[in-house]
Design a protein around this motif. Structure first.
Motif, mmCIF file in Angstrom:
data_model
loop_
_atom_site.group_PDB
_atom_site.id
_atom_site.type_symbol
_atom_site.label_atom_id
_atom_site.label_comp_id
_atom_site.label_asym_id
_atom_site.label_seq_id
_atom_site.Cartn_x
_atom_site.Cartn_y
_atom_site.Cartn_z
ATOM 1 N N TRP A 81 126.487 23.720 3.672
ATOM 2 C CA TRP A 81 127.664 24.711 3.642
ATOM 3 C C TRP A 81 127.119 25.545 2.018
ATOM 4 O O TRP A 81 127.319 26.773 2.013
ATOM 5 C CB TRP A 81 128.926 24.380 3.183
ATOM 6 N N ASN A 116 136.061 23.149 4.286
ATOM 7 C CA ASN A 116 135.921 22.540 5.468
ATOM 8 C C ASN A 116 136.294 21.299 5.600
ATOM 9 O O ASN A 116 136.221 20.342 4.733
ATOM 10 C CB ASN A 116 134.159 22.783 5.701
ATOM 11 N N LEU A 140 137.622 25.351 9.418
ATOM 12 C CA LEU A 140 136.929 26.194 8.440
ATOM 13 C C LEU A 140 138.003 27.138 7.979
ATOM 14 O O LEU A 140 138.597 27.848 8.799
ATOM 15 C CB LEU A 140 135.785 26.868 9.231
ATOM 16 N N GLU A 174 136.682 20.114 13.381
ATOM 17 C CA GLU A 174 136.569 20.551 12.144
ATOM 18 C C GLU A 174 137.561 21.809 11.827
ATOM 19 O O GLU A 174 137.705 22.676 12.734
ATOM 20 C CB GLU A 174 135.281 21.100 11.617
#
Length: 143
Positions: free
Chosen positions: A125, A110, A93, A91
């Motif tokens: 989130w 994200n 961020l 991922e």
């Protein structure tokens, strides 16, 4: 709130959230990068004592969640108090802070593996960013 959910050409999905914050960027930056602030609003299941969360340019990060394998990351963009981007396993961020009157506008992106993951993490989130807003409001109350 979730602003957009965009499919990327590589099959990943970018979730984008915004929050208008009645706080200067410098204070919000601290809430995004300092361990004692992160534990008040960020991922609940993270072991903040064992995780390596030194958000310096190019720093290696470690995200410890109980007995699970440690998540790995790296700071990929660092421009205080404007931009912080890092990876957590696959991922990305990304936190962007723009001046906005007497406060700032936070845009959080994200990037995740696919639509199923995006659907699974979007509500979390949203909740986490709402907790950030509440936490920053509490800092105002204590001076």
């Amino acid at each position: 709130m979730l602003e957009t959910m965009e499919s990327l050409p590589d099959g990943r999905v970018a979730l984008r959230f915004t929050r208008r914050l009645a706080h200067p960027r410098e204070l919000v930056w601290r809430a995004l990068t300092e361990r004692e602030h992160l534990r008040a609003w960020f991922v609940d299941i993270l072991d903040y004592e064992r995780s390596r969360l030194d958000f310096a340019p190019g720093a290696d990060l470690a995200f410890v969640v109980g007995d699970l394998p440690t998540g790995r990351g790296r700071v990929t963009a660092h421009d205080p108090p404007v931009l912080l981007e890092y990876t957590w396993d696959a991922e990305v961020l990304r936190f962007e802070l723009a001046e906005d009157g007497d406060g700032c506008l936070l845009t959080f992106t994200n990037i995740v593996d696919g639509p199923e993951t995006a659907t699974a993490v979007a509500t979390g989130w949203d909740t986490g960013l709402d907790r950030l807003v509440t936490y920053l409001g509490g800092l105002d109350a204590v001076g």
